[in-house]
Write an enzyme that holds these catalytic residues in place. Structure first.
Site, mmCIF file in Angstrom:
data_model
loop_
_atom_site.group_PDB
_atom_site.id
_atom_site.type_symbol
_atom_site.label_atom_id
_atom_site.label_comp_id
_atom_site.label_asym_id
_atom_site.label_seq_id
_atom_site.Cartn_x
_atom_site.Cartn_y
_atom_site.Cartn_z
ATOM 1 N N ASP A 294 0.894 -1.146 0.270
ATOM 2 C CA ASP A 294 0.288 -0.384 -0.687
ATOM 3 C C ASP A 294 0.533 1.596 -0.169
ATOM 4 O O ASP A 294 2.016 1.592 -1.041
ATOM 5 C CB ASP A 294 -1.032 0.241 1.314
ATOM 6 C CG ASP A 294 -2.110 1.499 1.000
ATOM 7 O OD1 ASP A 294 -3.165 0.779 0.573
ATOM 8 O OD2 ASP A 294 -1.981 2.190 1.865
ATOM 9 N N TRP A 295 0.266 2.005 1.305
ATOM 10 C CA TRP A 295 1.392 3.709 1.099
ATOM 11 C C TRP A 295 2.710 3.187 1.470
ATOM 12 O O TRP A 295 3.630 3.924 1.440
ATOM 13 C CB TRP A 295 1.022 4.178 1.961
ATOM 14 C CG TRP A 295 -0.103 5.251 0.760
ATOM 15 C CD1 TRP A 295 -1.310 5.122 1.195
ATOM 16 C CD2 TRP A 295 0.298 6.241 0.391
ATOM 17 N NE1 TRP A 295 -2.130 6.640 0.318
ATOM 18 C CE2 TRP A 295 -0.834 7.391 0.261
ATOM 19 C CE3 TRP A 295 1.874 6.858 0.140
ATOM 20 C CZ2 TRP A 295 -0.565 8.509 -0.129
ATOM 21 C CZ3 TRP A 295 2.512 8.386 -0.612
ATOM 22 C CH2 TRP A 295 0.969 8.760 -1.369
ATOM 23 N N TRP B 125 -12.159 3.057 -3.464
ATOM 24 C CA TRP B 125 -11.793 3.865 -2.163
ATOM 25 C C TRP B 125 -11.610 4.570 -1.557
ATOM 26 O O TRP B 125 -11.738 5.484 -0.509
ATOM 27 C CB TRP B 125 -10.434 2.963 -2.107
ATOM 28 C CG TRP B 125 -9.680 3.050 -1.337
ATOM 29 C CD1 TRP B 125 -8.419 4.146 -1.173
ATOM 30 C CD2 TRP B 125 -9.864 2.327 0.866
ATOM 31 N NE1 TRP B 125 -8.022 4.599 0.809
ATOM 32 C CE2 TRP B 125 -8.781 3.821 1.010
ATOM 33 C CE3 TRP B 125 -10.715 2.249 1.271
ATOM 34 C CZ2 TRP B 125 -8.909 3.442 2.771
ATOM 35 C CZ3 TRP B 125 -10.316 1.950 2.771
ATOM 36 C CH2 TRP B 125 -9.655 2.696 3.325
ATOM 37 N N ASP C 75 -7.640 -8.661 -3.883
ATOM 38 C CA ASP C 75 -7.899 -7.157 -3.897
ATOM 39 C C ASP C 75 -8.200 -6.321 -4.474
ATOM 40 O O ASP C 75 -8.343 -6.030 -5.462
ATOM 41 C CB ASP C 75 -5.932 -7.027 -3.881
ATOM 42 C CG ASP C 75 -5.938 -5.640 -2.802
ATOM 43 O OD1 ASP C 75 -6.783 -4.162 -2.890
ATOM 44 O OD2 ASP C 75 -5.085 -4.828 -3.671
ATOM 45 N N HIS D 150 -6.217 -6.849 0.126
ATOM 46 C CA HIS D 150 -5.135 -6.203 -0.355
ATOM 47 C C HIS D 150 -4.427 -6.309 1.031
ATOM 48 O O HIS D 150 -3.059 -5.911 0.542
ATOM 49 C CB HIS D 150 -5.901 -4.363 0.105
ATOM 50 C CG HIS D 150 -5.825 -3.394 -0.049
ATOM 51 N ND1 HIS D 150 -4.491 -3.229 -1.065
ATOM 52 C CD2 HIS D 150 -5.116 -2.123 1.128
ATOM 53 C CE1 HIS D 150 -3.707 -1.953 -1.202
ATOM 54 N NE2 HIS D 150 -4.247 -1.290 0.061
#
Length: 467
Positions: free
Chosen positions: A289-290, A330, A416, A445
């Protein structure tokens, strides 16, 4: 039997309650109330940091609220109670408001304008006189201020006034997370905000930094280092060191009050300084992710520090290709429902997690004031070529395609809904010499929630490829 008439002391204790609320928000603890005909008509507490407003002293806040309540900017017949002697600004406002009385608690020898430095209330030349009386519940008010400033002087990581800090009690006895916290706040980019990180592993790491792998685990939004709890034990059992920071705004790190505090470039700079400060070497970068959006831009700055890359359900946002439909959905959800339940989010995508584990994911965010990062991060993903972070992500993409010499392992959670396998396949094609991805049909995810199998595969992969 008649009711007892409230005294000055009674009203001052109501002002003290406002002062304590200010302290809990990181403001200097000063509180005020306005009373008319024995009834409280307005309250106020210090809020200059929260509102970026140098005039938002407790007295001014209370005066504004009282004027609104009465429908008149003249507050004749009113008494204002404030826990600290008013300054010149507030004293002037009280005189303009035609207050009958001002009652204050502790004296202020530095800026007090009711007798300590000057006394604006004694000037007969003014066309209105407000009676000023000090010393009411003075010691209690003074002690509240002393305690507030003592904590900041004696604390190696004092809380900045423009941030919040999640109470430690929310992190006690979390399932599967036994590690001790570490903190730093003196990185130049942090400017005093406190950053939390885990640092576990060989005791000899300082003397022999290149003898073992350092697993640098970077989380995403809305997660924190708790997300790696299933992978950390496997990495440690293999003899490695694990460093897992919480980004500012997440986990046990400080939470800026304003969404605008968060930018791609600033968070990246914090991570670069963090890696330099800990002098991390022989690093396997573990991202999702980030953690990947930021983390994948780091190794090109110091390639010699990095040995490998473990990449899970993330991407590089270069601004050159459209964001995935799942991510756009999202982002829209976050904008429309900024108070979404983090625990419920994890439960929905990870049915194998216990209720306590899901709630632990929500531990850093007790209220909306602690959620600025959760609101800011979805909109921070670079979408256009000129967006913050897009250019550096394009440079990183070129690095991974042409200059990366370390080992890589990609793991894809095939359930995901945010990124999906096509996004990961595109990233896979841009990473030099990356073998065929490891596919997890049941993972969504947050691949780390299937972390044991991933960590064992990573240990085998990176140890077998040791130079």
């Amino acid at each position: 039997m008649s009711e007892c008439t409230p005294t000055d002391e009674d009203f001052m204790r109501l002002a003290l309650a406002e002062a304590r609320a200010a302290a809990e928000s990181g403001e200097v603890p000063v509180g005020a109330i306005v009373v008319k005909d024995g009834r409280v008509i307005a309250t106020g507490r210090n809020a200059p940091i929260e509102g970026f407003d140098p005039t938002a002293h407790a007295e001014i806040v209370a005066l504004r609220a009282a004027a609104q309540a009465l429908g008149n900017y003249r507050l004749e017949g009113c008494t204002l109670y404030v826990t600290l002697e008013p300054c010149a600004m507030c004293s002037g406002a009280m005189l303009h408001a035609r207050l009958a009385r001002v009652v204050f608690g502790a004296a202020d020898p530095k800026t007090g304008a009711a007798g300590s430095v000057i006394n604006l209330f004694e000037h007969q030349q003014l066309n209105h006189q407000t009676v000023a009386q000090g010393g009411v519940v003075a010691e209690e008010a003074a002690e509240l201020l002393r305690g507030f400033f003592k904590e900041r002087r004696g604390n190696p990581h004092p809380l900045r006034e423009d941030a919040l800090r999640t109470p430690d009690a929310r992190f006690q006895n979390l399932p599967g997370y036994p590690w001790q916290p570490h903190y730093l706040s003196d990185l130049p980019a942090l400017n005093g905000w406190r950053m939390h990180y885990l640092d576990e592993g060989p005791a000899l790491r300082q003397a022999q930094p290149d003898q073992n792998i350092t697993w640098l685990c970077l989380h995403g939004n809305p997660a924190w280092s708790y997300l790696y709890r299933k992978m950390i034990p496997v990495f440690l059992a293999s003899g490695g060191r694990v460093v897992a920071p919480d980004l500012i705004g997440f986990g046990r790190s400080d939470k800026p009050k304003k969404d605008s505090a968060h930018t791609f470039s600033w968070h990246r700079q914090v991570l670069l300084e963090f890696i330099e400060r800990l002098d991390l070497r022989n690093v396997v970068l573990v991202v999702q992710d980030w953690g990947g959006l930021l983390g994948l831009t780091l190794p090109m700055e110091a390639p010699g520090r990095y040995r490998g890359l473990l990449v899970m359900n993330t991407t590089l946002a270069t601004g050159e290709t459209p964001l995935s439909p799942g991510f756009v959905a999202w982002r829209t959800m976050c904008a429309q429902n900024p108070a979404f339940d983090v625990a419920r989010l994890f439960a929905r995508g990870n049915p194998q997690m216990s209720a306590d584990e899901c709630e632990a994911c929500n531990a850093p965010f007790p209220d909306k004031g602690h959620r600025a990062a959760l609101r800011a991060f979805p909109a921070m993903v670079p979408e256009h070529p000129d967006d913050d972070g897009a250019a550096i992500s394009r440079q990183a993409q070129a690095f991974w395609s042409n200059q990366w010499t370390g080992q890589s392992l990609m793991v894809i959670g095939q359930q995901d809904p945010v990124l999906g396998e096509p996004v990961m396949r595109a990233l896979h094609r841009s990473i030099r010499h990356c073998p065929e991805p490891m596919l997890l049909p049941q993972a969504g995810h947050f691949v780390q929630e299937h972390g044991e199998v991933v960590a064992h595969a990573a240990v085998s992969h990176f140890h077998s490829s040791a130079p």
